[in-house]
Every structure is written in C-alpha cells, then in structure tokens.
Design an enzyme around this catalytic site. Structure first.
Site, PDB file in Angstrom:
ATOM      1  N   LYS A 105      76.917 -38.922 -71.676  1.00  0.00           N
ATOM      2  CA  LYS A 105      77.653 -39.552 -70.572  1.00  0.00           C
ATOM      3  C   LYS A 105      79.078 -39.025 -70.425  1.00  0.00           C
ATOM      4  CE  LYS A 105      74.734 -42.845 -69.023  1.00  0.00           C
ATOM      5  NZ  LYS A 105      74.434 -43.156 -67.617  1.00  0.00           N
ATOM      6  N   SER A 160      76.185 -50.263 -69.151  1.00  0.00           N
ATOM      7  CA  SER A 160      75.614 -50.948 -70.314  1.00  0.00           C
ATOM      8  C   SER A 160      76.189 -50.363 -71.600  1.00  0.00           C
ATOM      9  CB  SER A 160      74.092 -50.829 -70.318  1.00  0.00           C
ATOM     10  OG  SER A 160      73.727 -49.473 -70.458  1.00  0.00           O
ATOM     11  N   GLU A 206      60.490 -43.145 -69.218  1.00  0.00           N
ATOM     12  CA  GLU A 206      61.040 -44.503 -69.123  1.00  0.00           C
ATOM     13  C   GLU A 206      60.393 -45.413 -70.146  1.00  0.00           C
ATOM     14  OE1 GLU A 206      61.871 -45.530 -64.512  1.00  0.00           O
ATOM     15  OE2 GLU A 206      59.764 -45.260 -65.035  1.00  0.00           O
ATOM     16  N   GLY A 243      60.259 -50.931 -68.051  1.00  0.00           N
ATOM     17  CA  GLY A 243      61.150 -50.617 -66.929  1.00  0.00           C
ATOM     18  C   GLY A 243      60.714 -49.354 -66.226  1.00  0.00           C
ATOM     19  N   ASP A 288      60.401 -48.460 -63.141  1.00  0.00           N
ATOM     20  CA  ASP A 288      60.723 -48.377 -61.710  1.00  0.00           C
ATOM     21  C   ASP A 288      60.749 -46.935 -61.210  1.00  0.00           C
ATOM     22  OD1 ASP A 288      63.247 -48.536 -63.422  1.00  0.00           O
ATOM     23  OD2 ASP A 288      64.011 -47.671 -61.564  1.00  0.00           O
ATOM     24  N   SER A 304      69.550 -38.019 -75.923  1.00  0.00           N
ATOM     25  CA  SER A 304      70.689 -38.360 -75.058  1.00  0.00           C
ATOM     26  C   SER A 304      71.879 -38.983 -75.766  1.00  0.00           C
ATOM     27  CB  SER A 304      70.221 -39.278 -73.936  1.00  0.00           C
ATOM     28  OG  SER A 304      69.718 -40.484 -74.474  1.00  0.00           O
TER      29      SER A 304
END
Lengths: 321, 321
Positions: free
Chosen positions: B56, B81, B207, B211, B213, B305
C-alpha cells in the site's frame, strides 16, 4: 578432527563456485527503523531464507562435494543440535550420499522431523550426559562413514564463509560485521571473507552470556572448555571452539561480545514485528549485540544465521500465545 | 471518485520512477518445497518486506507525490482497514503533508498504533454501522483535505502496479499471476503491468469465499455490492470494486478465484514454517489459490501483499499459543 589445513579465503571462493546453483543467494535486507534509531546503516544477510532455513547448508554441501567416490558410497555421519544435521541431510540427499545423524534428545522437534524428512537416519543422544564427539566417532568407525563435524572442518568453514562473501560483494566495504558464535564455523568463515574483501572491517563474534567460552578463549589465548550452556540460543550451546576455528578467530576477529536471552527475545520480536521475518534465537545473536554497540555513521553487516524455530516455541518466547 | 482517467501501463512506469529511492525493491523469493510439490516454478514478490509492511505504500506515495502545493499544505485524508492508512501516513510524513486517517474500530491494534506512529491523526468509526465513504467525504469537505481512497484512484492503482512491474522485470514472462483482491487496486495495477510485460500471462484475482463480490461482478458484467464480509482476511473486507479498478479488471483479468479462511491459515503456516516469513491473512490469498490450481511446468507469480499481523493474532490463528 580433520588432517586438512586450516582454510583460507581461496577455499571460500572455491566453495562459492561449488555452491552456485545449489544454495540460495539470500537477500540482504534493510530496515529504516533500525537505521533511524541508531544513525548507522544496517545490512542483514538473511540466511534464515537459506535452503533448510539456515547457513549450515553451505558448509555441509561444500564438505560433501569434496567426498571421493568411496566416501560417497559409504555415507556421511554428523552430530548436531539441529541445523548442521539438516544441512548434511539435505546435501546428502541432493548428492545421493547415505546420511546418519546423531542429534540431542532435546533438539527442537521441527529440526528432528526435517532431518528425517530429508531421508537421513537419526540417532538420538542425551546432550547433558553423553559425549557427542566420542559417540559420533564410534558410529562412524563402526559403519565406515565419513564424519563431518558441525564446525571444526576446513570444508565446513570455507562453505560458511560464502554468506559473508555474498554480503560483502553486495554492500562493498563495511565498518563492522557481527556474526553469531557457537563453535565458530560461521564466524571463522566470515572472518576469512571480511579480511580479504573489507580489510578494515571490525569483525565481532556474539555469544549468549551463559556460553561465553569463545570470549574466554580469545582473552586467554587458548581454547577454554565450559559445561553445556543453558540458553534459548540452542544453536550456540557448544562447549568449546575448534582447532581450526580458533586459529582463524584468534588471528582475524577483533572481539567477542555476549548478549542475554532477554536481548535475544527483543531482537526476535523486532525481526518479526518490523521486518516480518522468523529468526531463531541463535540467529538473533549478531543483531542483539549490533543494535547495542552501533555508532552513528557506521556501515554494519549482520549475519542472520537461521529461522528454524517451532511456531509454538516462537509464540511462547514472545509471550504471544 | 476521482475525475482522472483510468490509468494505463504508462502511468505505472511513471509511478515506478517516482517511487525509486523511496519504496523498497522487495525480493522475489523461491521455495523448492513448493516447486517440488506442484511441479511448477513459483516466484513470490514479497511486499510484506515493503516499507510499513505492505504494498500500500506504493500507491499512497505515488498519489501524494502528485499533489500540488496547495494540496500538500492543506493535507490528505484517507479511510482504510489498515495498510492503506499506514501507507498514506508514512508517505505523508516523508513528503511533509498533514494526514487525517479514518479507521474502523476493529482494525488490528498494531495498524492503528503504527498509523499514529507516523504522525497521522486517527479518527475511528464502526465499520458494521457507518458508511466510510460518506464519513470520509464529510471529513475531507469540512477540513479542505484531499481524500485519497484506498483503491479507486488512478494514482493509487498506478503505484500498486509497480510491484508486479518489478516482479516481471526480474522473472521475465510468466504463465500465471495470482493477486489478492479486495477493492482491486493491487489486482488492476498488476494487470496493467502483466498485460504489457507478459501478454500471454493468465491474471487471476483471489478473494475470500465470504467476500466474493469481485467474482460476482466479473461474471455479472457490473459491480456487485455485498455486506461487509466476515473473514480473517481483514484487508479484503471490501463491499465492492471501484469504477476504475473494475474497468481494468473486466478487460485484463482472466478469472477470479476464492479461498476459505482455513486455506489462508494453511498458507500462513507454510510461509512461516518453510519460508520464515510473516504474512498477514490477506497476503496469503494469492498463494492459497495458486498452490491448489498450479499446473506442472507453469511459471507462476504470486504477490504476497503484506505482513502486518499482530503476533498474538498470528499465534492464535496458527494455534501456536
């Protein structure tokens, strides 16, 4: 003991060629947090990311690569508190040599299992009651095996020296190099590389407080024997240096420092929380001393020797359970 | 949402130049154990070793580097988060920009503390009751801050794409690339790099089952919204993809897979025991799918990650306490 001569930097270079394509070239990691806190620049050579999780693979593979056809056929014997055993077992598996490993009954379960997983026969002994040197010799004699000791062997020392060799190739000259010290294989091999590649570099060994035989030996000018030390650094529970390792250490090492088990736990927590690495207690020795002794402006190398710690043990030591 | 255009590979390359000297070039790790077990060759891009412990930082630093003088003076707002918050806070500290961060009350304590440690103001909210998008917008409007969303922003996406860019520079063409998927910043950025540097590479998002989606959205052809999923992968507890990320994912991503929380724990244990790395649950998504789907002979990239997991939580999840 071997009849071979104490190794030189040329032997380290020869070992580096044998290891190419077999050992990982492990990364050199940095930490802004450490650098900001100390004003120094730290370079961590991460042998916890080496094959089987520790630098010991280097020396083991180099030693077995030097076997003649008869030695390969008959097999290798080794005694070890853990990582040397795994190193020999894995190197033997790769080179097709039968391996018999003598391990202490209190060696971490993970290390015993991993050694067996590499196809070696494991023979257990009580490290507080039995003399592993005598037992190892007996086993080797009975079965015609070549015994590769964990540190006092020229090919082992030369192999271990390849980690510092890679580090210095990458960083260029350093002001100080901190290396964990048990029997002295890694320290003496590292000293051979550092004295040639970075002549002005201060070379420091680091021992657990409870097992400061190396420090005593350096100061006394002869090899001092101690009882098996009780420390969380299970890879440094050695009773004395070797002939070859002491010869190099006395000549090339500037000083030997000690750290407490509490300092090892602090360093282990730092590696986990800030650098996201699992490092076994013995692997924390170098950094535990270096963070205390670092001077602003210094370029400091640290050999992080291994990462083979049971996860339950790891959680217990960090009180994270 | 930003009014900027959806980024291209050119934007990733520009981000890579801005990040040079600020982000770590993280190592690409290998594992013989994984390769032997699958018959494939795995290349792990280890963003758990990135500054502040996750990829990030890349997107955050790139976005803040694009601020004009007035934006820098007024400051940045972000909601997250956890890792995006830390990334913005650290990038803001480096670039001298005031930062205000909106974080859920159940974010890992370590992430909240780290964000405050970088000098940011933290405002907490209840992620199961309050709408973070509306709250973030309100905060930014009231204080004149520039809001940088965690994934649906062209500069964020371009920054995240630099990890896969570095990976592919090092490995050359791959057969498959597995990337964790929350809001899609890392996946869409990775897809931009992979489509340009390794056109035939299959690009997969991964995913948590709870979750999915993204999977639903890819199959439906429009963005599907879900309730906040309950999963140990706290970095993937997003409710929907973004406009920009979905546009790229729909065009460039081959498929989206899901994994269970149990598979994430297995992968986390493997990383710790065999690769000596701490990886947070979200960081395990790519490998958890890749190890199940690997075909012999494939060259497989996995983006690991992040590594920001409380040690107590880590021990609990692995039942190592």
């Amino acid at each position: 003991m071997s009849n071979l001569q104490t190794p030189t930097y040329e032997d380290v270079k020869a070992a580096a060629e044998r290891l190419a394509g077999h050992a990982h070239r492990t990364p050199v990691m940095r930490s802004r947090t450490v650098d900001d806190a100390t004003g120094a620049q730290f370079f961590f050579k991460c042998e916890n990311f080496q094959r089987m999780g520790a630098f010991k693979f280097r020396g083991a593979f180099n030693a077995l690569s030097c076997f003649n056809a008869e030695q390969r056929r008959a097999g290798v014997a080794a005694f070890s508190s853990g990582n040397h055993a795994q190193g020999i077992a894995l190197a033997a598996q790769i080179l097709g040599v039968p391996a018999t490993i003598l391990m202490p009954t209190d060696a971490p379960a993970m290390k015993v299992a991993a050694t067996r997983g590499y196809g070696a026969e494991v023979v257990l002994f009580d490290r507080y009651k039995e003399d592993r040197d005598a037992l190892g010799k007996k086993l080797a004699d009975e079965r015609g095996l070549t015994l590769i000791p964990p540190y006092d062997h020229p090919h082992v020392i030369a192999g271990q020296g390849t980690a510092a060799h890679e580090l210095l190739e990458e960083t260029g000259p350093l002001d100080a190099l901190y290396v964990c010290l048990g029997g002295g294989g890694l320290l003496s091999g590292s000293a051979l590389s550092a004295r040639s590649l970075s002549p002005a570099c201060k070379i420091y060994g680091v021992e657990p407080e409870a097992g400061n035989d190396g420090q005593q030996s350096l100061r006394a000018g002869h090899i001092v024997h101690i009882d098996t030390p009780r420390t969380i650094a299970d890879g440094a529970q050695t009773q004395h240096l070797g002939q070859h390792t002491f010869e190099i250490i006395r000549r090339d090492v500037d000083d030997i420092h000690t750290v407490s088990d509490a300092e090892l736990v602090d360093a282990m927590r730092f590696f986990a929380e800030r650098m996201k690495m699992l490092v076994e207690p013995t692997g924390c020795l170098g950094f535990a001393a270096a963070r205390r002794l670092a001077q602003p402006g210094q370029r400091i190398g640290v050999i992080v020797s291994g990462g083979n710690v049971d996860l339950k043990r790891f959680a217990q030591l960090l009180d994270a359970g």
